[in-house]
Design a protein around this motif. Structure first.
Motif, PDB file in Angstrom:
ATOM      1  N   ASP A   1     -30.069  43.394 -60.306  1.00 16.36           N
ATOM      2  CA  ASP A   1     -28.729  43.848 -59.942  1.00 16.36           C
ATOM      3  C   ASP A   1     -27.765  43.802 -61.121  1.00 16.36           C
ATOM      4  OD1 ASP A   1     -29.447  44.255 -57.276  1.00 16.36           O
ATOM      5  OD2 ASP A   1     -28.890  42.209 -56.700  1.00 16.36           O
ATOM      6  N   MET A   2     -28.164  43.143 -62.194  1.00 13.18           N
ATOM      7  CA  MET A   2     -27.248  42.976 -63.323  1.00 13.18           C
ATOM      8  C   MET A   2     -26.771  44.294 -63.931  1.00 13.18           C
ATOM      9  SD  MET A   2     -28.998  39.537 -64.893  1.00 13.18           S
ATOM     10  CE  MET A   2     -28.052  39.506 -66.383  1.00 13.18           C
ATOM     11  N   PRO A   3     -27.626  45.289 -64.132  1.00 17.82           N
ATOM     12  CA  PRO A   3     -27.107  46.569 -64.644  1.00 17.82           C
ATOM     13  C   PRO A   3     -26.092  47.213 -63.694  1.00 17.82           C
ATOM     14  CG  PRO A   3     -29.469  46.464 -64.943  1.00 17.82           C
ATOM     15  CD  PRO A   3     -29.092  45.287 -64.080  1.00 17.82           C
ATOM     16  N   TYR A   4     -26.350  47.113 -62.391  1.00 15.15           N
ATOM     17  CA  TYR A   4     -25.424  47.667 -61.396  1.00 15.15           C
ATOM     18  C   TYR A   4     -24.045  47.018 -61.527  1.00 15.15           C
ATOM     19  CZ  TYR A   4     -23.369  48.610 -56.798  1.00 15.15           C
ATOM     20  OH  TYR A   4     -22.535  48.979 -55.786  1.00 15.15           O
ATOM     21  N   VAL A   5     -24.037  45.738 -61.800  1.00 15.78           N
ATOM     22  CA  VAL A   5     -22.783  45.005 -61.945  1.00 15.78           C
ATOM     23  C   VAL A   5     -22.102  45.340 -63.269  1.00 15.78           C
ATOM     24  CG1 VAL A   5     -21.792  42.689 -62.214  1.00 15.78           C
ATOM     25  CG2 VAL A   5     -23.527  43.107 -60.437  1.00 15.78           C
ATOM     26  N   ALA A   6     -22.838  45.330 -64.363  1.00  9.77           N
ATOM     27  CA  ALA A   6     -22.243  45.374 -65.698  1.00  9.77           C
ATOM     28  C   ALA A   6     -22.000  46.757 -66.275  1.00  9.77           C
ATOM     29  CB  ALA A   6     -23.127  44.581 -66.660  1.00  9.77           C
ATOM     30  N   GLU A   7     -22.924  47.687 -66.055  1.00  9.50           N
ATOM     31  CA  GLU A   7     -22.857  48.973 -66.766  1.00  9.50           C
ATOM     32  C   GLU A   7     -21.560  49.724 -66.527  1.00  9.50           C
ATOM     33  OE1 GLU A   7     -24.719  50.122 -69.164  1.00  9.50           O
ATOM     34  OE2 GLU A   7     -26.208  48.516 -69.028  1.00  9.50           O
ATOM     35  N   ARG A   8     -21.002  49.622 -65.356  1.00 15.10           N
ATOM     36  CA  ARG A   8     -19.744  50.335 -65.056  1.00 15.10           C
ATOM     37  C   ARG A   8     -18.652  49.967 -66.045  1.00 15.10           C
ATOM     38  NH1 ARG A   8     -18.888  49.065 -59.264  1.00 15.10           N
ATOM     39  NH2 ARG A   8     -21.087  48.564 -59.276  1.00 15.10           N
TER      40      ARG A   8
ATOM     41  N   VAL B   1     -19.085  42.063 -71.438  1.00 11.52           N
ATOM     42  CA  VAL B   1     -19.408  41.602 -70.089  1.00 11.52           C
ATOM     43  C   VAL B   1     -20.302  40.372 -70.182  1.00 11.52           C
ATOM     44  CG1 VAL B   1     -20.501  42.228 -67.899  1.00 11.52           C
ATOM     45  CG2 VAL B   1     -19.245  43.957 -69.199  1.00 11.52           C
ATOM     46  N   GLU B   2     -19.951  39.345 -69.411  1.00  7.75           N
ATOM     47  CA  GLU B   2     -20.769  38.144 -69.318  1.00  7.75           C
ATOM     48  C   GLU B   2     -21.013  37.826 -67.851  1.00  7.75           C
ATOM     49  OE1 GLU B   2     -19.529  34.945 -72.303  1.00  7.75           O
ATOM     50  OE2 GLU B   2     -17.731  36.192 -72.064  1.00  7.75           O
ATOM     51  N   LEU B   3     -22.240  37.472 -67.532  1.00  7.29           N
ATOM     52  CA  LEU B   3     -22.602  36.996 -66.195  1.00  7.29           C
ATOM     53  C   LEU B   3     -23.083  35.555 -66.355  1.00  7.29           C
ATOM     54  CD1 LEU B   3     -24.378  40.138 -64.822  1.00  7.29           C
ATOM     55  CD2 LEU B   3     -22.585  38.890 -63.623  1.00  7.29           C
ATOM     56  N   ILE B   4     -22.361  34.634 -65.732  1.00  5.83           N
ATOM     57  CA  ILE B   4     -22.617  33.209 -65.925  1.00  5.83           C
ATOM     58  C   ILE B   4     -22.873  32.566 -64.563  1.00  5.83           C
ATOM     59  CG2 ILE B   4     -21.633  31.053 -66.784  1.00  5.83           C
ATOM     60  CD1 ILE B   4     -19.706  32.985 -68.447  1.00  5.83           C
ATOM     61  N   PRO B   5     -24.017  31.893 -64.388  1.00  2.23           N
ATOM     62  CA  PRO B   5     -24.259  31.199 -63.117  1.00  2.23           C
ATOM     63  C   PRO B   5     -23.219  30.096 -62.916  1.00  2.23           C
ATOM     64  CG  PRO B   5     -26.261  31.265 -64.457  1.00  2.23           C
ATOM     65  CD  PRO B   5     -25.135  31.732 -65.321  1.00  2.23           C
ATOM     66  N   VAL B   6     -22.697  30.003 -61.715  1.00  2.15           N
ATOM     67  CA  VAL B   6     -21.719  28.972 -61.360  1.00  2.15           C
ATOM     68  C   VAL B   6     -22.049  28.404 -59.992  1.00  2.15           C
ATOM     69  CG1 VAL B   6     -19.847  29.947 -62.766  1.00  2.15           C
ATOM     70  CG2 VAL B   6     -20.094  30.665 -60.402  1.00  2.15           C
ATOM     71  N   MET B   7     -21.446  27.266 -59.664  1.00  3.54           N
ATOM     72  CA  MET B   7     -21.627  26.680 -58.339  1.00  3.54           C
ATOM     73  C   MET B   7     -20.289  26.175 -57.831  1.00  3.54           C
ATOM     74  SD  MET B   7     -23.658  23.209 -59.288  1.00  3.54           S
ATOM     75  CE  MET B   7     -23.776  22.950 -61.045  1.00  3.54           C
ATOM     76  N   ASN B   8     -20.205  26.075 -56.508  1.00  7.71           N
ATOM     77  CA  ASN B   8     -19.013  25.504 -55.904  1.00  7.71           C
ATOM     78  C   ASN B   8     -19.237  24.004 -55.714  1.00  7.71           C
ATOM     79  OD1 ASN B   8     -20.477  25.133 -53.499  1.00  7.71           O
ATOM     80  ND2 ASN B   8     -19.724  27.042 -52.615  1.00  7.71           N
ATOM     81  N   VAL B   9     -18.244  23.306 -55.193  1.00  5.60           N
ATOM     82  CA  VAL B   9     -18.336  21.850 -55.073  1.00  5.60           C
ATOM     83  C   VAL B   9     -19.467  21.421 -54.136  1.00  5.60           C
ATOM     84  CG1 VAL B   9     -16.615  21.579 -53.236  1.00  5.60           C
ATOM     85  CG2 VAL B   9     -16.982  19.732 -54.884  1.00  5.60           C
TER      86      VAL B   9
ATOM     87  N   MET C   1     -27.664  34.296 -56.256  1.00  7.88           N
ATOM     88  CA  MET C   1     -27.031  33.249 -57.011  1.00  7.88           C
ATOM     89  C   MET C   1     -25.576  33.627 -57.254  1.00  7.88           C
ATOM     90  SD  MET C   1     -27.967  31.779 -60.794  1.00  7.88           S
ATOM     91  CE  MET C   1     -29.325  30.829 -60.153  1.00  7.88           C
ATOM     92  N   ARG C   2     -24.713  32.618 -57.139  1.00  8.13           N
ATOM     93  CA  ARG C   2     -23.295  32.862 -57.414  1.00  8.13           C
ATOM     94  C   ARG C   2     -23.112  32.985 -58.924  1.00  8.13           C
ATOM     95  NH1 ARG C   2     -21.413  29.129 -54.618  1.00  8.13           N
ATOM     96  NH2 ARG C   2     -20.678  30.364 -52.891  1.00  8.13           N
ATOM     97  N   MET C   3     -22.401  34.016 -59.323  1.00  4.59           N
ATOM     98  CA  MET C   3     -22.162  34.284 -60.740  1.00  4.59           C
ATOM     99  C   MET C   3     -20.672  34.483 -60.978  1.00  4.59           C
ATOM    100  SD  MET C   3     -25.281  34.474 -62.034  1.00  4.59           S
ATOM    101  CE  MET C   3     -25.548  35.560 -63.404  1.00  4.59           C
ATOM    102  N   MET C   4     -20.257  34.096 -62.172  1.00  2.00           N
ATOM    103  CA  MET C   4     -18.929  34.449 -62.633  1.00  2.00           C
ATOM    104  C   MET C   4     -19.113  35.631 -63.583  1.00  2.00           C
ATOM    105  SD  MET C   4     -16.036  32.367 -64.796  1.00  2.00           S
ATOM    106  CE  MET C   4     -16.905  32.447 -66.359  1.00  2.00           C
ATOM    107  N   LEU C   5     -18.477  36.711 -63.259  1.00  5.84           N
ATOM    108  CA  LEU C   5     -18.488  37.907 -64.096  1.00  5.84           C
ATOM    109  C   LEU C   5     -17.199  37.909 -64.899  1.00  5.84           C
ATOM    110  CD1 LEU C   5     -19.499  40.771 -64.900  1.00  5.84           C
ATOM    111  CD2 LEU C   5     -18.295  41.611 -62.866  1.00  5.84           C
ATOM    112  N   ARG C   6     -17.343  37.889 -66.200  1.00  3.82           N
ATOM    113  CA  ARG C   6     -16.181  37.962 -67.081  1.00  3.82           C
ATOM    114  C   ARG C   6     -16.226  39.305 -67.787  1.00  3.82           C
ATOM    115  NH1 ARG C   6     -14.814  34.212 -72.347  1.00  3.82           N
ATOM    116  NH2 ARG C   6     -13.091  35.492 -73.044  1.00  3.82           N
ATOM    117  N   VAL C   7     -15.173  40.080 -67.625  1.00  2.09           N
ATOM    118  CA  VAL C   7     -15.070  41.402 -68.238  1.00  2.09           C
ATOM    119  C   VAL C   7     -13.854  41.402 -69.152  1.00  2.09           C
ATOM    120  CG1 VAL C   7     -14.757  43.867 -67.819  1.00  2.09           C
ATOM    121  CG2 VAL C   7     -16.069  42.484 -66.188  1.00  2.09           C
TER     122      VAL C   7
END
Length: 101
Positions: free
Chosen positions: A61-68, A77-85, A1-7
């Motif tokens: 996979d979320m810990p792999y993405v966020a913990e760093r 850290v926020e992981l938010i599902p997003v979609m393209n057009v 799933m495409r996610m927007m990661l906001r750090v």
């Protein structure tokens, strides 16, 4: 799933990371590891903030993405599902059909 990661990185931790050289190293390694389709960097609410758009194949996979970011910068850290057009156009007919009953 495409996610927007906001750090979002607090000023004190960000200042320290810039001074000791770890900020650039963490960002470089993150871009190499996660291979985001886009990455943007800005100040948001007074915090250094990164927006990365990436594919997350499984919730494990979320810990792999966020913990760093938690460890390196005490970041929020926020992981938010997003979609393209294209995905939006694909999903809208289903939404409209559900509304029609």
């Amino acid at each position: 799933m495409r996610m927007m990661l906001r750090v979002s990185i607090p000023a004190e931790e960000g200042n320290k990371a810039i001074k000791d050289g770890s900020m650039g190293k963490v960002i470089e390694q993150t871009l190499s590891d996660l291979k985001p389709e886009a990455a943007y960097f800005t100040a948001d609410g007074g915090w250094r903030t990164a927006y990365l758009f990436l594919e997350v194949k499984d919730s494990s996979d979320m810990p792999y993405v966020a913990e760093r970011f938690f460890f390196a910068f005490n970041a929020t850290v926020e992981l938010i599902p997003v979609m393209n057009v294209d995905e939006l156009q694909k999903g809208l007919p289903r939404a409209m059909a559900a509304l029609a009953g």
